[in-house]
Design a protein around this motif. Sequence first.
Motif, PDB file in Angstrom:
ATOM      1  N   TRP A 303      21.262  39.325  27.300  1.00  0.00           N
ATOM      2  CA  TRP A 303      20.376  40.483  27.422  1.00  0.00           C
ATOM      3  C   TRP A 303      20.348  41.245  26.116  1.00  0.00           C
ATOM      4  CZ3 TRP A 303      22.459  42.738  32.680  1.00  0.00           C
ATOM      5  CH2 TRP A 303      22.066  41.855  33.702  1.00  0.00           C
ATOM      6  N   ILE A 475      20.552  52.512  30.318  1.00  0.00           N
ATOM      7  CA  ILE A 475      21.498  52.910  29.267  1.00  0.00           C
ATOM      8  C   ILE A 475      22.894  52.415  29.626  1.00  0.00           C
ATOM      9  CG2 ILE A 475      22.668  54.913  28.268  1.00  0.00           C
ATOM     10  CD1 ILE A 475      19.915  56.323  28.335  1.00  0.00           C
ATOM     11  N   MET A 476      23.232  52.533  30.903  1.00  0.00           N
ATOM     12  CA  MET A 476      24.559  52.080  31.336  1.00  0.00           C
ATOM     13  C   MET A 476      24.728  50.576  31.169  1.00  0.00           C
ATOM     14  SD  MET A 476      25.758  54.165  34.625  1.00  0.00           S
ATOM     15  CE  MET A 476      24.664  55.471  35.028  1.00  0.00           C
ATOM     16  N   PHE A 478      23.679  48.748  28.863  1.00  0.00           N
ATOM     17  CA  PHE A 478      24.015  48.416  27.486  1.00  0.00           C
ATOM     18  C   PHE A 478      25.136  49.288  26.926  1.00  0.00           C
ATOM     19  CE2 PHE A 478      19.806  46.578  27.997  1.00  0.00           C
ATOM     20  CZ  PHE A 478      20.078  45.306  27.527  1.00  0.00           C
ATOM     21  N   SER A 479      25.767  50.056  27.797  1.00  0.00           N
ATOM     22  CA  SER A 479      26.896  50.865  27.345  1.00  0.00           C
ATOM     23  C   SER A 479      28.162  50.023  27.437  1.00  0.00           C
ATOM     24  CB  SER A 479      27.037  52.087  28.250  1.00  0.00           C
ATOM     25  OG  SER A 479      27.558  51.682  29.505  1.00  0.00           O
ATOM     26  N   PRO A 480      29.239  50.485  26.840  1.00  0.00           N
ATOM     27  CA  PRO A 480      30.506  49.763  26.990  1.00  0.00           C
ATOM     28  C   PRO A 480      30.835  49.501  28.458  1.00  0.00           C
ATOM     29  CG  PRO A 480      30.729  51.429  25.311  1.00  0.00           C
ATOM     30  CD  PRO A 480      29.360  51.602  25.903  1.00  0.00           C
ATOM     31  N   PHE A 481      30.550  50.468  29.322  1.00  0.00           N
ATOM     32  CA  PHE A 481      30.839  50.252  30.734  1.00  0.00           C
ATOM     33  C   PHE A 481      30.060  49.058  31.284  1.00  0.00           C
ATOM     34  CE2 PHE A 481      29.892  50.895  35.228  1.00  0.00           C
ATOM     35  CZ  PHE A 481      31.186  50.951  35.733  1.00  0.00           C
ATOM     36  N   TYR A 483      28.947  46.544  29.657  1.00  0.00           N
ATOM     37  CA  TYR A 483      29.518  45.306  29.119  1.00  0.00           C
ATOM     38  C   TYR A 483      30.803  44.939  29.847  1.00  0.00           C
ATOM     39  CZ  TYR A 483      26.250  44.318  25.427  1.00  0.00           C
ATOM     40  OH  TYR A 483      25.117  43.952  24.753  1.00  0.00           O
ATOM     41  N   ALA A 484      31.611  45.953  30.136  1.00  0.00           N
ATOM     42  CA  ALA A 484      32.854  45.671  30.860  1.00  0.00           C
ATOM     43  C   ALA A 484      32.539  45.097  32.240  1.00  0.00           C
ATOM     44  CB  ALA A 484      33.685  46.940  30.986  1.00  0.00           C
TER      45      ALA A 484
ATOM     46  N   MET B  97      26.870  36.512  27.237  1.00  0.00           N
ATOM     47  CA  MET B  97      26.774  37.415  26.085  1.00  0.00           C
ATOM     48  C   MET B  97      26.698  36.591  24.807  1.00  0.00           C
ATOM     49  SD  MET B  97      29.632  40.213  27.030  1.00  0.00           S
ATOM     50  CE  MET B  97      29.833  40.804  28.702  1.00  0.00           C
ATOM     51  N   VAL B 108      35.962  47.062  22.131  1.00  0.00           N
ATOM     52  CA  VAL B 108      35.690  48.294  22.868  1.00  0.00           C
ATOM     53  C   VAL B 108      36.834  48.598  23.821  1.00  0.00           C
ATOM     54  CG1 VAL B 108      34.273  49.142  24.756  1.00  0.00           C
ATOM     55  CG2 VAL B 108      33.185  48.293  22.697  1.00  0.00           C
ATOM     56  N   ARG B 113      37.354  52.483  25.257  1.00  0.00           N
ATOM     57  CA  ARG B 113      36.063  53.137  25.520  1.00  0.00           C
ATOM     58  C   ARG B 113      35.331  52.463  26.676  1.00  0.00           C
ATOM     59  NH1 ARG B 113      33.115  54.590  19.964  1.00  0.00           N
ATOM     60  NH2 ARG B 113      31.892  55.797  21.432  1.00  0.00           N
ATOM     61  N   LEU B 114      36.083  51.815  27.548  1.00  0.00           N
ATOM     62  CA  LEU B 114      35.453  51.026  28.610  1.00  0.00           C
ATOM     63  C   LEU B 114      34.609  51.854  29.563  1.00  0.00           C
ATOM     64  CD1 LEU B 114      38.283  48.538  29.547  1.00  0.00           C
ATOM     65  CD2 LEU B 114      36.127  48.044  28.413  1.00  0.00           C
ATOM     66  N   ASN B 116      32.924  54.523  28.817  1.00  0.00           N
ATOM     67  CA  ASN B 116      31.820  55.197  28.149  1.00  0.00           C
ATOM     68  C   ASN B 116      30.510  54.621  28.681  1.00  0.00           C
ATOM     69  OD1 ASN B 116      29.694  55.726  26.364  1.00  0.00           O
ATOM     70  ND2 ASN B 116      31.122  56.078  24.673  1.00  0.00           N
ATOM     71  N   MET B 117      29.659  55.497  29.211  1.00  0.00           N
ATOM     72  CA  MET B 117      28.453  54.997  29.871  1.00  0.00           C
ATOM     73  C   MET B 117      27.182  55.306  29.109  1.00  0.00           C
ATOM     74  SD  MET B 117      29.314  55.625  33.832  1.00  0.00           S
ATOM     75  CE  MET B 117      30.888  55.115  34.493  1.00  0.00           C
ATOM     76  N   ALA B 119      27.007  55.290  25.196  1.00  0.00           N
ATOM     77  CA  ALA B 119      26.880  54.716  23.854  1.00  0.00           C
ATOM     78  C   ALA B 119      26.222  53.339  23.959  1.00  0.00           C
ATOM     79  CB  ALA B 119      28.252  54.587  23.222  1.00  0.00           C
ATOM     80  N   ALA B 121      26.542  49.733  23.324  1.00  0.00           N
ATOM     81  CA  ALA B 121      27.639  48.816  23.000  1.00  0.00           C
ATOM     82  C   ALA B 121      27.304  47.810  21.899  1.00  0.00           C
ATOM     83  CB  ALA B 121      28.097  48.092  24.266  1.00  0.00           C
TER      84      ALA B 121
END
Lengths: 627, 263
Positions: A303, A475-476, A478-481, A483-484, B97, B108, B113-114, B116-117, B119, B121
């Motif tokens: 993505w 936004i979420m 593509f945020s670190p969250f 991705y996690a 990915m 990350v 910073r896991l 963080n909603m 930024a 990534a």
Amino acid sequence: MAFYIVQFLTGLASAASLFLVASGLSIIFGVTRIVNFAHGAFYMLGAYLAYTLTERLSGALGFWGGIVAAALAVAAFGVLIEMILLRRIYRSPELFQLLATFGLTLMIEDIVVLIWGPDDLLGRRAPGFRGAVDFFGQQIPTYDLFLIVLSPIVLGLLWLLFRRTRWGVLVRAATQDRDMVAALGVNQKWLFTSVFALGVFLAALGGALQIPRDAANHAMDLNIIVDVFVVVVIGGLGSIIGAFVAAVLVSELNAFGILIFPKISIILVFLVMAVVLIVRPWGLFGKPEAPARKTPGLTVRPWRPLSGNERLAMIGVLVVAAALPLISGSYVLTVASEIAIFVIFAASLHFLMSVGGLASFGHAAYFGLGAYGVAFLAKMAGMPMIVCLLIGPLLGLLGAAVFGFFVVQLSGVYFAMLTLAFAQIVWSIAFQWVGVTGGDNGILGVWPAAWAGGAANFYWLSLGIAVLVVAALRIMVFSPFGYALRATRDSALRSEAIGIDGKRIQWTAFVIAGTAAGIGGALFAFLKGSVFPDSVGISLSVDALVMVLLGGVETVSGAIVGAIVYKALNIWLVSYTDFSKLVLGAVIVLIVVAMPKGIVGTIETLQTRRARPAKATILASQAETAE
Amino acid sequence: MSAVPILLSVEGLTKSYGGVHAVRDVSFSLHAGEILALIGPNGAGKSTCFNILNGQIAPGSGRVRLLGRDTTGEKPRAIWRLGVGRTFQITATFATMTVRENVQVALVSHHSRLFNMWASAPKLARDEAERLLGLVGMNGFADRPCGELAYGDLKRLELAIALANQPKLLLMDEPTAGMAPRERIELMRLTARIAREQSIGVLFTEHDMDVVFEHADRILVLNRGALIAEGVPEEVRRNPQVRAIYLGEGLVYDARHREGASA
Ligand SMILES: Nc1ncnc2c1ncn2[C@@H]1O[C@H](COP(=O)(O)OP(=O)(O)OP(=O)(O)O)[C@@H](O)[C@H]1O
Ligand SMILES: [Mg+2]
């Protein structure tokens, strides 16, 4: 005392059908790894067909012969379905199997209406078991006693079948290791087909045997399948003994739950299920499963966020959407508001199932909770609309936080079944707790404030909120969250090994998705001016699944496209045909079999193919084989 | 040796599955900057050892001390936070990915910073990810989907991911399995170089004896779950018991063999 014993025996009698259907589901799952959602539909078909046959054929022989013949006929129908449909999807992701068999359920529901009409049908009494015996002044129907004796007999027969016949040995071997049986030179295709036939026979028999007790009706398929899911979650999927023990347990809990919490009897079952899941997540008699097949896996296209041009295009589309009230009347605007609301709902499920890999079959629960939240605030507390919209969705958040904690402990089909069961519990509460929720009559008169009244204003409000929610979710992603969350979905092993607490991430995602759904529900309550248990119902949950699927499960924006297309189609369809379920079911089955990538996924694949002709073909072929 | 801190020490590790004793009474230790090989035939219990060390499975009995802390029974994610990187025998990466994003997720997480909603990534820790990919020679692959990588490249990617948290200890279960002979030698040389430069302790297992004898400072030999030999390569090579196990498999180390392979 006698009363309690009779209550206990009634519970045991109810367990019979539950056990038959659950054991059939378990046997099929053991060998084919498919959770057959259509099992409830086969149960219903068994009941209706048995009704017709026992009405036509006379005498005791006619009755019992009719029951068995009905079960056999449905089993034959099952074989047909297995050969035409299931053989194509044995290697598909679990979500697709569940959806295809759900689509089948929808189709069968309408076919039953077509053949037998919309009314409930009460069958005739079983010859030889018409009366009741007196037990210290309490009456016990002899037919109940017959059913009580029947289940252990069926259990014993199944045991003999699996232990003493060559076929049974093969089935057990296949349950342990599918590939080994193929290596032994056994014709795997027919092994699967025969197993499916047996499973369907048991389900249909369960239905046929119900007709002297309860009228055959159109809700019986979904009612039984929810109970059966609860049974197999407690007993352990794949275990026949587990199905037996759990069927008895659940039936008894229901029988006595009525006495303890007459309004919300289902609570007791829920509590037991929660305890079992915490102590033994794979059920009392089940085995821990190998990691589930991943929901994504059709493509490996990563993505990416929207490019500058794409963003501009989006803004252009939004401007056009916002200009809609200039050219259309209030009916179109109401429809468009509804579509905007369903975009929110679908996007929230997308976040959970595409980004998180957690396909919830009960997402409507949080949508509905948001709607009821608003209704409570508006009607009981008399809050202004803006406060309702802000606080109402918190009920969805709360529900998602509580249920989510349990469901994220599971994955794959167990996750799907448990989310469905929880949603059904919320539905039962909405339906049964008349004093608070109004039950079937719902809560009426939830009207928007003056500033949001009028079709155009409400449309702008819905559109605005939809844009905000979708943008926030994106936004979420593509945020670190995000991705996690995707990392946990792609490889639980690797994500844990790089410090990601997968369960906590998934739980958080569940709460986010539940809250977003709640926002959709809150708007929905104001749009309709009322709230009914329907907005928690299974069919709404499945609508959301289909929207995401139709748009493309593996894309970022599929849910939005899916919601718009599906909702528009649905509204159009309902106004043109009485058999919308039949069409809808067929559409679901078709998407799963023919276009699993959905609209956006297919377009993207075509684009990549055009851009990189050589490589894309390799990719596509990899994608087909990847599970 | 006493001046160099002990990174990892293991005492009396035991694990059995039903009747199978996968690991029995294994004890050893590893110093900072040391490269230790754990070898043994298939099913010897090597992977089980790794899984116990990084917390993926709990041992039946025994203790694991990492960086001076008792970590027995702790979760893999907690052990990772202590500075332990891990690669798997069968690679585990994020297939949907890109290669760079695979490393970015690990970075990350390392930067905590896991949750963080907001930024973006893909923009986070990009340079750091590029640097790690450069280290393992994968710069050119950064934008490729991980799902379409060749197996050897996945192995290199795993190394880059494992290095993301600036580990003090690397646990590498068959880092070069499935690679071409040439790639293997390159990857292990690279690993050894990084380890020496940054004074990282490495525990690795490997079926290719060339690789083992070229890089290991010390070798542990596992057979049917038990340690049967331990020492510097010379000692292990001469050990009759080790020879007996490996003779049957034709894996006895031979210096000429290696020269032939790298030529
Ligand atoms: N989850 C499990 N359940 C049952 N037995 C297991 C399990 N995991 C490992 N074993 C057994 O434990 C023993 C050691 O396995 P392990 O994977 O640690 O060996 P290994 O040395 O890594 O072998 P290889 O070189 O093939 O990777 C084997 O006999 C294996 O069959
Ligand atoms: Mg191994």
